[in-house]
Write a protein that holds these residues in place. Structure first.
Motif, short mmCIF file in Angstrom:
data_model
loop_
_atom_site.label_atom_id
_atom_site.label_comp_id
_atom_site.label_asym_id
_atom_site.label_seq_id
_atom_site.Cartn_x
_atom_site.Cartn_y
_atom_site.Cartn_z
N ARG A 165 10.08 -5.74 0.07
CA ARG A 165 11.19 -5.58 -0.88
C ARG A 165 10.78 -6.04 -2.28
NH1 ARG A 165 15.29 -8.29 -3.33
NH2 ARG A 165 17.30 -7.21 -3.52
N GLU A 166 10.14 -7.21 -2.36
CA GLU A 166 9.71 -7.73 -3.66
C GLU A 166 8.71 -6.78 -4.32
OE1 GLU A 166 8.26 -11.65 -2.98
OE2 GLU A 166 10.25 -12.52 -2.69
N ARG A 202 23.66 2.23 -8.70
CA ARG A 202 23.83 2.82 -7.36
C ARG A 202 24.98 3.84 -7.42
NH1 ARG A 202 22.29 -2.60 -6.80
NH2 ARG A 202 20.52 -2.87 -5.39
N LEU A 242 19.22 3.79 -7.36
CA LEU A 242 18.94 3.53 -5.95
C LEU A 242 19.97 4.23 -5.08
CD1 LEU A 242 18.24 -0.32 -6.23
CD2 LEU A 242 16.59 1.56 -6.37
N ALA A 299 14.69 6.32 -7.31
CA ALA A 299 13.90 5.86 -6.16
C ALA A 299 14.22 6.77 -4.98
CB ALA A 299 14.22 4.41 -5.84
N ARG A 341 8.41 -3.57 -3.75
CA ARG A 341 9.11 -2.33 -4.09
C ARG A 341 9.80 -2.45 -5.45
NH1 ARG A 341 11.60 -1.96 0.24
NH2 ARG A 341 13.69 -2.72 -0.25
N TYR A 342 10.50 -3.55 -5.67
CA TYR A 342 11.19 -3.73 -6.95
C TYR A 342 10.20 -3.91 -8.09
CZ TYR A 342 15.99 -3.76 -5.26
OH TYR A 342 17.21 -3.38 -4.75
N ARG A 343 9.11 -4.61 -7.81
CA ARG A 343 8.11 -4.80 -8.87
C ARG A 343 7.52 -3.46 -9.30
NH1 ARG A 343 2.94 -4.93 -9.98
NH2 ARG A 343 2.31 -4.24 -7.90
N MET A 394 8.87 -0.45 -8.89
CA MET A 394 9.87 0.39 -9.55
C MET A 394 9.95 0.07 -11.04
SD MET A 394 13.10 1.03 -6.97
CE MET A 394 13.32 -0.65 -6.40
N GLU A 395 9.96 -1.22 -11.37
CA GLU A 395 10.03 -1.60 -12.78
C GLU A 395 8.76 -1.19 -13.52
OE1 GLU A 395 12.28 -4.70 -14.25
OE2 GLU A 395 12.64 -5.65 -12.30
N ARG A 424 23.26 -3.73 -11.37
CA ARG A 424 22.62 -5.04 -11.53
C ARG A 424 21.48 -4.86 -12.52
NH1 ARG A 424 18.21 -7.45 -9.50
NH2 ARG A 424 17.90 -5.83 -7.93
N PHE A 473 19.37 -1.57 -12.69
CA PHE A 473 19.50 -0.87 -11.42
C PHE A 473 20.94 -0.40 -11.22
CE2 PHE A 473 15.85 -3.63 -10.89
CZ PHE A 473 14.91 -2.78 -10.31
#
Length: 486
Positions: free
Chosen positions: A103-104, A160, A124, A27, A106-108, A110-111, A155, A158
């Motif tokens: 944010r929600e 880091r 990330l 990302a 963005r994560y959706r 990305m997946e 997580r 994901f």
């Protein structure tokens, strides 16, 4: 450069983030952290297959230039990439604050993109200073060990890799490699709590109180993360023993399951910390998406365990907690729990947040949504009486809309002392025949938060400490769902 890469490699190895052959979606916002993340992953001794994801929020003038810069870097290094864009009105469509909705989404995305590229992991760019700011911010706003554990290095899918290196180290590495990057102008705006902590509070605390503050907070996060992992293992053991989880740790609850019924004797034998943790896990397995728990909620549940029989607590996310016949019951609330008379003259219904709640008997409806302080107009206390702004962190949810009861009294915003609701109607020259059209907003203890369409209560007003806001808009006399506002 070698020292920086060694530190990143140590973090990756410590948390087992990567293996040879991993397909990794990176990302990349275009800032120095994410550009450095992409560059260092290209240089680590793993046979990685990298792809790039960039999300253009369309909120800043420089957003288009950032997207172009990321695309050019990816092309130059022969990396697959996708640029996605989301609209500014996304949060309005979802009834959430801009930050939460973005944010929600963005994560959706990305997946979704990871699936398109066949990536098994997503990297990330969070780094050590982000961790410090997160821990301090959660301490200030209220958090338990789970919150003070900060940003997890891993997580699910994901990861880091930069979580062990700080901002200064990252910038030095980026300059050494002559990497391009963009400065996010919003990072300097002190209207955001994180920016205030970054630019004002942390430097002040380091200078005046603890020069090693950043290191201490990173250690706190690590200790809390270890503590949380240990407690979660104990929680799993209990839930497996109760038959609510399999030995592999997977939740046994089926999609159609709507309740947990557990003998009180099992709860009473557990330490309080474990009671609280298990309750939270069961709650979130039942609650609707986006539900949250405050300390007041878990405290009320613990008191319920040792309190009177047949007592009930209404929790966020459409969940009811009840003690009955020596059993602890946690279940999804049904619509028939709402108490309505046949003609709708007297009612008490749950306020749907965020959503639109239609009042019975054609008496209108109430729109509700979460917003952040920055979205509040400067004259919020002088806007139309049909609109209402409340400090959400002062409210114990869920909340309800009901008709007025004899003797109802509250402290109207802008007035001194308390006043009977009846007297407020008189002062506002509301005819007797129309007073039933103004719903009373109350919490589960029947404390009045305001008279919708007239005045909120003084106790729930917006202050300098307000972080999260509940916005309400009253639409009088909407006779059907077809006339619901959009």
């Amino acid at each position: 450069m070698e020292l920086f890469e060694e530190k990143v490699l140590a973090t990756v190895s410590q948390h087992q983030m990567l293996a040879d052959g991993d397909r990794l979606l990176v990302a990349v916002s275009g800032g120095v952290d994410s550009m450095t993340l992409l560059a260092v992953l290209q240089r680590l001794p793993f046979k990685l297959k990298l792809a790039v994801f960039h999300l253009n929020h369309g909120l800043r003038p420089e957003a288009e230039d950032e997207a172009k810069m990321v695309a050019e870097y990816a092309k130059r290094h022969s990396l697959q990439y996708q640029i996605k864009k989301i609209g500014y009105d996304l949060h309005k469509e979802k009834g959430k604050s801009l930050q939460v909705a973005a944010r929600e989404e963005r994560y959706r995305l990305m997946e979704e993109v990871a699936g398109c590229f066949g990536c098994n992991k997503i990297a990330l760019g969070h780094q050590a200073d982000d961790q410090v700011e997160t821990v301090l911010m959660r301490f200030l706003t209220g958090a338990g060990p789970e919150g003070l554990a900060g940003i997890p290095p891993v997580r699910g899918k994901f990861i880091r890799p930069l979580i062990g290196v700080g901002r200064n180290e990252i910038e030095a590495y980026a300059r050494a490699l002559k990497l391009p990057w963009a400065e996010d102008s919003s990072n300097a705006q002190l209207i955001y709590l994180r920016n205030k902590i970054r630019h004002s509070l942390i430097p002040y605390l380091c200078h005046e109180y603890q020069p090693g503050l950043k290191g201490r907070l990173k250690e706190t996060a690590e200790i809390c993360r270890e503590w949380t992992e240990f407690m979660e293992k104990l929680s799993d053991e209990v839930l497996i023993k109760w038959g609510l989880k399999s030995s592999s740790g997977e939740q046994l609850r089926k999609p159609h399951t709507e309740a947990y019924v557990i003998p009180l004797s099992k709860w009473i034998d557990l330490p309080v910390a474990l009671q609280r943790l298990i309750f939270r896990e069961l709650f979130f397995s039942l609650a609707s998406p986006g539900a949250y728990l405050e300390f007041a909620h878990s405290r009320a549940v613990l008191q319920l365990l040792t309190g009177e029989d047949r007592k009930q607590i209404n929790l966020p996310g459409g969940i009811i907690c009840r003690k009955e016949s020596n059993h602890f019951i946690l279940k999804i609330e049904k619509g028939d729990q709402e108490k309505l008379s046949e003609d709708g003259d007297n009612y008490c219904i749950s306020l749907k947040v965020p959503d639109f709640t239609t009042l019975p008997g054609g008496k209108g409806g109430v729109e509700s949504r979460w917003i952040v302080k920055e979205e509040i107009p400067n004259n919020w206390n002088q806007v139309s009486s049909l609109e209402c702004y409340l400090d959400a962190d002062k409210i114990v949810f869920p909340v309800y809309l009901r008709t007025r009861k004899p003797g109802d009294r509250f402290s109207p915003l802008g007035l001194k002392g308390s006043k009977k609701v009846k007297d407020l109607f008189i002062d506002c020259k509301i005819p007797f025949s129309r007073r039933s059209q103004y719903p009373i907003l109350v919490d589960q203890e029947d404390n009045i938060l305001g008279v919708i369409g007239l005045r909120p209560d003084q106790k729930y007003r917006i202050t300098g400490d307000t972080r999260r806001v509940l916005y309400l808009r009253f639409y009088p006399e909407i006779s059907s769902r077809s006339r619901r506002p959009h």
